[in-house]
Write an enzyme that holds these catalytic residues in place. Structure first.
Site, mmCIF file in Angstrom:
data_model
loop_
_atom_site.group_PDB
_atom_site.id
_atom_site.type_symbol
_atom_site.label_atom_id
_atom_site.label_comp_id
_atom_site.label_asym_id
_atom_site.label_seq_id
_atom_site.Cartn_x
_atom_site.Cartn_y
_atom_site.Cartn_z
ATOM 1 N N LYS A 176 0.834 -1.217 0.000
ATOM 2 C CA LYS A 176 0.000 0.000 0.000
ATOM 3 C C LYS A 176 0.865 1.262 0.000
ATOM 4 C CE LYS A 176 -2.140 -0.688 3.920
ATOM 5 N NZ LYS A 176 -1.657 -2.000 4.367
ATOM 6 N N ARG A 196 -9.646 1.178 8.204
ATOM 7 C CA ARG A 196 -9.255 -0.201 8.465
ATOM 8 C C ARG A 196 -10.387 -0.977 9.131
ATOM 9 N NH1 ARG A 196 -3.391 0.695 8.755
ATOM 10 N NH2 ARG A 196 -2.290 -1.270 8.921
ATOM 11 N N ARG A 251 10.652 -2.427 11.705
ATOM 12 C CA ARG A 251 9.553 -2.007 12.594
ATOM 13 C C ARG A 251 9.311 -3.081 13.640
ATOM 14 N NH1 ARG A 251 4.703 -0.185 8.673
ATOM 15 N NH2 ARG A 251 3.532 -1.249 10.305
HETATM 16 P P1 AMP Z 1 0.623 0.626 9.005
HETATM 17 O O1 AMP Z 1 1.859 1.446 8.968
HETATM 18 O O2 AMP Z 1 -0.443 1.132 8.094
HETATM 19 O O3 AMP Z 1 0.894 -0.841 8.815
HETATM 20 O O4 AMP Z 1 0.038 0.772 10.494
HETATM 21 C C1 AMP Z 1 0.772 0.361 11.621
HETATM 22 C C2 AMP Z 1 -0.135 0.202 12.823
HETATM 23 O O5 AMP Z 1 -0.741 1.458 13.122
HETATM 24 C C3 AMP Z 1 -1.285 -0.757 12.648
HETATM 25 O O6 AMP Z 1 -0.924 -2.117 12.872
HETATM 26 C C4 AMP Z 1 -2.265 -0.239 13.694
HETATM 27 O O7 AMP Z 1 -1.863 -0.620 15.000
HETATM 28 C C5 AMP Z 1 -2.076 1.266 13.575
HETATM 29 N N1 AMP Z 1 -2.990 1.856 12.568
HETATM 30 C C6 AMP Z 1 -2.646 2.477 11.409
HETATM 31 N N2 AMP Z 1 -3.739 2.892 10.742
HETATM 32 C C7 AMP Z 1 -4.797 2.533 11.499
HETATM 33 C C8 AMP Z 1 -6.210 2.643 11.356
HETATM 34 N N3 AMP Z 1 -6.769 3.231 10.287
HETATM 35 N N4 AMP Z 1 -6.994 2.132 12.353
HETATM 36 C C9 AMP Z 1 -6.474 1.547 13.445
HETATM 37 N N5 AMP Z 1 -5.153 1.384 13.639
HETATM 38 C C10 AMP Z 1 -4.316 1.862 12.676
#
Ligand code: AMP
Length: 212
Positions: free
Chosen positions: A13, A88, A156
């Site tokens: 993404k 999400r 990460r």
């Molecule tokens: P990402 O970088 O998009 O993989 O997001 C990393 C983490 O941030 C996720 O595993 C969630 O814990 C949190 N997170 C990011 N976006 C959202 C969202 N829209 N809703 C809830 N948690 C989120």
């Protein structure tokens, strides 16, 4: 144009949202990056979010919806934006609809779970600006150093194998239902993730309607 990128963690993404952001000249909004930055700076909501993020769970809808509302009210979003990692959950999508924001397309990046597990182990992220890399598929020019800001690239915490399994489970339970949600609105376009990043980018740009 207002776009959403949907997909499992590690589906690409962020990478593809960046390609489209550059092609269309509209900002990429990653709620994950905003939350990581807040956690790093020790803000109140950042600290609350950190525990959920580190365990692979989602941050509460309330916090994330609040962040998103503030971000899309900023000036650079006037001509459009790309949401990378939001919504999400179905309540987050409903909140977006309730804000009266027109979404043009939802691009789903479809990648099998087995491929995700392999891919995530090579993922790196910049400590400074949040840019993402992959040791095999998208390496930085100098290993361990961000091309954009020169800060260190690190693994990460939530990309550890056990946490990735949890994140995949959360994706299937809470996020995958959004495919149906946007299919019903006639907005869903599925892009099958390819082995080569450039191939996926070509398909993604076609899906968005950008002809290169
Ligand atoms: P990402 O970088 O998009 O993989 O997001 C990393 C983490 O941030 C996720 O595993 C969630 O814990 C949190 N997170 C990011 N976006 C959202 C969202 N829209 N809703 C809830 N948690 C989120």
């Amino acid at each position: 144009m207002n776009l959403i990128f949907l997909g499992a963690p590690g589906a690409g993404k962020g990478t593809q949202a960046e390609v489209v952001s550059e092609a269309l000249g509209i900002p990429q909004i990653s709620t994950g990056n905003i939350l990581r930055e807040a956690a790093k700076n020790g803000t109140e909501y950042g600290l609350k979010a950190k525990a959920a993020m580190d365990s692979g769970a989602l941050v509460s809808d309330e916090i994330v919806i609040g962040i998103l509302k503030e971000r899309i009210a900023e000036d650079d979003c006037k001509n459009g934006f790309i949401l990378d990692g939001f919504p999400r959950t179905v309540p987050q999508a409903e909140a977006l609809d309730a804000m009266n924001i027109r979404i043009d397309k939802v691009i789903e990046l479809s990648v099998p779970d087995e491929t995700i597990k392999e891919r995530v182990s090579g993922r790196r992220v910049c400590e400074g600006c949040g840019a993402s890399y992959h040791v095999m598929f998208k390496p930085s020019k100098v290993e361990g150093v961000c091309d954009k800001c020169g800060a260190a690239t690190i693994i990460r915490k939530d990309d550890q194998p056990e946490t990735v399994l949890e994140r995949l489970a959360v994706y299937h339970e809470k996020t995958a239902p959004l495919k149906d949600y946007y299919e019903k609105q006639g907005k869903l376009v599925t892009v099958i993730g390819q082995e080569e990043v450039e191939q996926t980018s070509k398909l993604t740009l076609e899906a968005v309607g950008v002809v290169k």
